[in-house]
Design an enzyme around this catalytic site. Structure first.
Site, mmCIF file in Angstrom:
data_model
loop_
_atom_site.group_PDB
_atom_site.id
_atom_site.type_symbol
_atom_site.label_atom_id
_atom_site.label_comp_id
_atom_site.label_asym_id
_atom_site.label_seq_id
_atom_site.Cartn_x
_atom_site.Cartn_y
_atom_site.Cartn_z
ATOM 1 N N HIS A 1 52.345 49.013 28.892
ATOM 2 C CA HIS A 1 52.643 49.583 27.256
ATOM 3 C C HIS A 1 52.826 47.987 26.541
ATOM 4 C CE1 HIS A 1 54.134 53.104 28.859
ATOM 5 N NE2 HIS A 1 55.357 52.564 30.107
ATOM 6 N N CYS B 1 48.573 49.845 24.135
ATOM 7 C CA CYS B 1 48.956 51.018 22.544
ATOM 8 C C CYS B 1 48.940 49.645 21.492
ATOM 9 C CB CYS B 1 50.315 51.140 22.843
ATOM 10 S SG CYS B 1 50.444 53.250 23.705
#
Length: 313
Positions: free
Chosen positions: A122, A178
């Site tokens: 992440h 991301c």
């Protein structure tokens, strides 16, 4: 991208990696003759048993490890891979372990060294309070214990693995997450549409460069975008950037420029989108019009000719 013991690592055999190829042999010979050490830190984080669960990150780390060992002559003992599957506590991708291994990656670096930092997990953003971000946000990566210990911020990553790079040392970061566009805070970003390098230096005037070395980052997406975990390319889940980077480089017989590499990754993403293949997105886990919407980004500590410089690790 959750991971289990029954999950199979992506089969890389279809990536045209055969060492019997004459051009590949030539490339490998050239790589092996380079002076200096090769060291790599690979992080693949699934966040298993949490609501943030990911499925392809360990696949990504394992595939990159094979890629480095088999085709860029990295020695296994010079690669540290951090995943939740690790038996050794020091190799679990906690904030403490990642930070310690980032320091290990660049310690005693010297002329001729080739270093690689790979991260699949992440990524998030948070407000910048130091006026060193053009968009007003710091980019971060998320250790497995980020809810308790916090995230690792781009300022820290830059200070730890970019600033110490001495003359003749090259660092490549491949960040499949991301909001990862400028997660190394490098001073130049390549705008593919206009084929030019744009200034990414901090408004504050803070120095984000190296100590004479070269840092290059290939990120999964721009700072304001989401990156995808997808089975669009094969049955197993993978990060789109990781899968495509390995495929494009291997299909080129390991002789490809940075510009051509970036263009080919974009072409493959567009090809998949035209086929209407759905994928799932990190963090939000939403279907987004069945398209891979991310735009991979190239950034660097110095400007270079992307169509003249050959990609090598």
């Amino acid at each position: 991208m959750g991971n289990s013991s029954s999950q199979q690592t992506t089969d890389l055999s279809h990536f045209s990696f055969s060492s019997s190829s004459s051009s590949t042999s030539t490339s490998t010979s050239t790589i092996s003759s380079q002076r200096g050490r090769k060291k790599a830190l690979l992080c693949g984080i699934t966040y298993h048993n949490t609501k943030y669960n990911l499925k392809g990150t360990v696949n990504d780390a394992k595939n990159i490890r094979k890629f480095l060992i088999n085709y860029f002559n990295f020695l296994p003992e010079n690669i540290r891979m951090l995943t939740e599957e690790a038996e050794e506590p020091d190799l679990i991708p906690t904030k403490c372990n990642i930070e310690r291994c980032l320091s290990w990656l660049v310690e005693d670096c010297q002329d001729g060294d080739s270093l690689v930092f790979f991260y699949s997990g992440h990524g998030l953003r948070q407000p910048d309070f130091e006026s060193d971000e053009l968009d007003g946000f710091d980019e971060t990566i998320c250790p497995v214990d980020f809810e308790k210990e916090g995230m690792i911020v781009d300022n820290y990553i830059n200070a730890t693995i970019v600033r110490p790079l001495k003359k003749g040392v090259t660092l490549h970061a491949i960040i499949d997450a991301c909001h990862s566009g400028t997660v190394l805070d490098l001073e130049y970003i390549y705008t593919r549409e206009f084929e030019r390098w744009d200034n990414n230096k901090p408004p504050s005037g803070a120095y984000k460069g190296t100590n004479g070395g070269l840092a290059i980052c290939i990120s999964a997406c721009e700072d304001d975008q989401m990156a995808s975990d997808t089975s669009a390319f094969e049955s197993n889940m993978n990060g789109a950037l990781t899968y495509l980077l390995i495929e494009v480089v291997s299909n080129s017989q390991f002789i490809i420029t940075y510009g051509k590499l970036l263009n080919e990754i974009f072409r493959r993403i567009e090809e998949v989108n035209q086929q209407g293949c759905c994928n799932s997105f990190r963090i939000l886990r939403k279907l987004c019009r069945c398209n891979i919407t991310q735009k991979p980004l190239l950034s660097s500590s110095e400007v270079f000719d992307v169509y003249a410089k050959t990609f090598t690790l």
